[in-house]
Scaffold this active site. Structure first.
Site, PDB file in Angstrom:
ATOM      1  N   SER A  24       0.823  -1.206   0.000  1.00 22.37           N
ATOM      2  CA  SER A  24       0.000   0.000   0.000  1.00 22.37           C
ATOM      3  C   SER A  24       0.861   1.262   0.000  1.00 22.37           C
ATOM      4  O   SER A  24       0.600   2.220  -0.740  1.00 22.37           O
ATOM      5  CB  SER A  24      -0.916   0.002   1.230  1.00 22.37           C
ATOM      6  OG  SER A  24      -1.809  -1.078   1.208  1.00 22.37           O
ATOM      7  N   ARG A  37       1.578   4.264  -3.027  1.00 22.05           N
ATOM      8  CA  ARG A  37       1.328   5.676  -2.733  1.00 22.05           C
ATOM      9  C   ARG A  37       2.594   6.518  -2.824  1.00 22.05           C
ATOM     10  O   ARG A  37       2.547   7.689  -3.201  1.00 22.05           O
ATOM     11  CB  ARG A  37       0.671   5.796  -1.350  1.00 22.05           C
ATOM     12  CG  ARG A  37      -0.785   5.307  -1.338  1.00 22.05           C
ATOM     13  CD  ARG A  37      -1.274   4.990   0.070  1.00 22.05           C
ATOM     14  NE  ARG A  37      -2.703   4.670   0.121  1.00 22.05           N
ATOM     15  CZ  ARG A  37      -3.227   3.486  -0.186  1.00 22.05           C
ATOM     16  NH1 ARG A  37      -2.434   2.511  -0.602  1.00 22.05           N
ATOM     17  NH2 ARG A  37      -4.528   3.291  -0.097  1.00 22.05           N
ATOM     18  N   SER A  79     -13.616   1.095   2.286  1.00 23.51           N
ATOM     19  CA  SER A  79     -12.655   0.898   1.202  1.00 23.51           C
ATOM     20  C   SER A  79     -11.618   2.006   1.213  1.00 23.51           C
ATOM     21  O   SER A  79     -11.931   3.157   0.882  1.00 23.51           O
ATOM     22  CB  SER A  79     -13.361   0.858  -0.163  1.00 23.51           C
ATOM     23  OG  SER A  79     -12.401   0.847  -1.202  1.00 23.51           O
ATOM     24  N   ASP A 129      -7.545  -8.073   3.971  1.00 24.63           N
ATOM     25  CA  ASP A 129      -6.717  -8.912   3.105  1.00 24.63           C
ATOM     26  C   ASP A 129      -6.213 -10.174   3.795  1.00 24.63           C
ATOM     27  O   ASP A 129      -5.675 -11.068   3.133  1.00 24.63           O
ATOM     28  CB  ASP A 129      -5.518  -8.122   2.587  1.00 24.63           C
ATOM     29  CG  ASP A 129      -5.904  -7.118   1.517  1.00 24.63           C
ATOM     30  OD1 ASP A 129      -6.919  -7.347   0.827  1.00 24.63           O
ATOM     31  OD2 ASP A 129      -5.206  -6.105   1.372  1.00 24.63           O
ATOM     32  N   ARG A 139      -3.114 -14.107  -2.753  1.00 27.09           N
ATOM     33  CA  ARG A 139      -3.335 -14.451  -1.344  1.00 27.09           C
ATOM     34  C   ARG A 139      -3.964 -15.841  -1.184  1.00 27.09           C
ATOM     35  O   ARG A 139      -3.688 -16.541  -0.214  1.00 27.09           O
ATOM     36  CB  ARG A 139      -4.168 -13.377  -0.653  1.00 27.09           C
ATOM     37  CG  ARG A 139      -3.486 -12.013  -0.689  1.00 27.09           C
ATOM     38  CD  ARG A 139      -4.033 -11.045   0.334  1.00 27.09           C
ATOM     39  NE  ARG A 139      -3.603  -9.686   0.030  1.00 27.09           N
ATOM     40  CZ  ARG A 139      -2.396  -9.194   0.289  1.00 27.09           C
ATOM     41  NH1 ARG A 139      -1.490  -9.956   0.870  1.00 27.09           N
ATOM     42  NH2 ARG A 139      -2.080  -7.954  -0.036  1.00 27.09           N
TER      43      ARG A 139
END
Length: 449
Positions: free
Chosen positions: A29, A33, A174, A326, A402
């Site tokens: 993540s 970014r 989200s 997740d 995953r």
């Protein structure tokens, strides 16, 4: 491994104790970014510890297509020369985001308020995923989206020429939707307001402030209110990416269920919006020692000492779902190896991830001899205790990294080997998974070896 090529069947077999040090990759993540905000800053942003999985490499390629200069200097060591807020050029080619829902949704957000047009696509899995949850709020700024039926990729976004600030209440928990709206707000005059009924991972807010954006967060009866003042000049930063708690989950959970294991996983992010799995594991009786807590790159981190544990099933609090969304696939594997029943509610968001993860885990666990129950929003796993899972099945991964890693971890503690039909998607988030697990003593092999 490549998440875009030939399938790679893999098999995991019952292993002896896992021992040693597990250096997991950088946080996915934060890696996404750092590249995106670096591209929107003016000057050179330096990033260390960047995850070099395919998802993040696709985002790096996208930022180049929009005009930023993105350079790799060594393993995990990158720089981004940004073009400034509103400085994106129109890309000459279709933007291929591979398997990454985070990448495509955040990139759509950051270009949607510039007067340019871009077309996005992805792999077979990403082309099935809904984009309306992002394009609907982007339309409020003035952007237009044209995609396949059901709001799916390939999709063309025509950016707003004169964007209007919006106030938007995110209808589902989200971080991707929240972040897309905030990134769109950067090139919009006035204040963009996002209201979250349930808090989600806050990497975007932390990093936006770090890059110099005027952003405030308030807690109110209607939820968490994030206010961003548009059209700042973002200042380049030096970003040290902490290790990904979602990737760390796999060696951590493997050590918990493989008898005699004792491993150290250093430098794992302990961001409170991401650590729901670790809280849950401790409640199940996991022997996890959080050592040397500290701050790196604006994020709390710690070294995790993990030992094999006798685990008990629990009911996971529904409000915890956003902080571990997740991690439910690997948690369901741990639940199968625990005593008693583990109940996971409030997880319908899993049905629109890289695959329908509730269905994928339920069918794979059943094939391995585990009793499960499910409905649209719930997964219940009836644990079989340490060493009690029969195994002996091949799980379908549905091009989902995953799912693949979760069943390979299960195979390390099952009575019979567990195979997956395709391990290639693992490269999207954890390209060193095989080598790292082998270094701990795990018995995981490719079918063609």
């Amino acid at each position: 491994m490549s998440g875009h090529g030939t399938a790679i069947p893999m098999t995991a077999r019952k292993s002896g104790p896992l021992k040693g040090r597990a250096e997991v990759p950088g946080d996915k993540s934060i890696s996404h970014r750092s590249l995106i905000l670096g591209a929107m800053a003016v000057g050179e942003t330096k990033v260390t510890g960047l995850l070099e999985g395919q998802d993040v490499l696709d985002t790096a390629a996208a930022m180049r297509a929009f005009g930023a200069e993105v350079t790799q200097h060594g393993p995990g060591d990158w720089s981004v020369w940004g073009v400034g807020v509103g400085g994106f050029r129109e890309p000459e080619q279709v933007i291929d985001c591979g398997n990454s829902g985070t990448g495509v949704r955040l990139i759509m957000g950051c270009m949607a308020t510039s007067p340019i047009t871009a077309t996005f696509t992805g792999d077979a899995s990403l082309r099935k995923r809904p984009m309306g949850r992002v394009t609907d709020p982007l339309a409020l700024f003035g952007a237009q989206a044209y995609g396949r039926q059901g709001g799916r990729l390939p999709m063309t976004i025509i950016g707003a020429k004169d964007p209007m600030p919006v106030t938007y209440t995110v209808p589902m928990p989200s971080a991707q939707v929240k972040s897309a709206v905030l990134l769109a707000g950067l090139n919009t005059p006035g204040q963009t307001v996002v209201i979250e009924k349930e808090p989600t991972r806050d990497h975007s807010e932390r990093m936006l402030r770090g890059f110099g954006a005027d952003l405030t967060v308030e807690n109110a009866p209607e939820g968490r209110i994030i206010i961003l003042t548009g059209q700042p000049e973002l200042k380049p930063q030096t970003v040290a990416v902490p290790r990904d708690p979602s990737s760390a989950a796999f060696p951590v959970c493997a050590a918990l269920i493989v008898e005699g294991s004792d491993i150290l996983v250093p430098g794992v992010s302990q961001n409170p919006t991401r650590n729901g799995l670790y809280t849950t594991l401790v409640e199940m009786g996991a022997d996890i020692d959080f050592q040397n807590p500290r701050e790196e790159g604006g994020e709390p981190v710690a070294d995790l000492r993990v030992r094999f544990s006798s685990l008990k099933g629990i009911e996971v609090p529904e409000e915890r779902a956003a902080s571990m969304i997740d991690e439910y696939p690997i948690l369901s594997v741990v639940a199968a190896c625990a005593e008693g029943t583990t109940i996971m509610r409030g997880i319908k968001e899993l049905r629109v991830k890289e695959s329908d993860r509730i269905d994928a885990m339920a069918r794979g666990l059943e094939a391995c001899g585990v009793k499960i129950e499910e409905d649209e929003d719930t997964l219940i796993v009836h644990g079989m205790g340490a060493g009690g899972v029969p195994g002996g099945a091949t799980a379908k991964t549905h091009i989902d990294h995953r799912i693949a890693m979760s069943f390979l971890v299960l195979g390390l503690a099952s009575q019979k080997p567990v195979s997956v039909d395709d391990g290639s998607p693992i490269a999207t988030s954890f390209p060193v998974f095989e080598d790292l697990m082998a270094g701990l003593g795990a018995r995981i092999e490719r079918a063609n070896k």
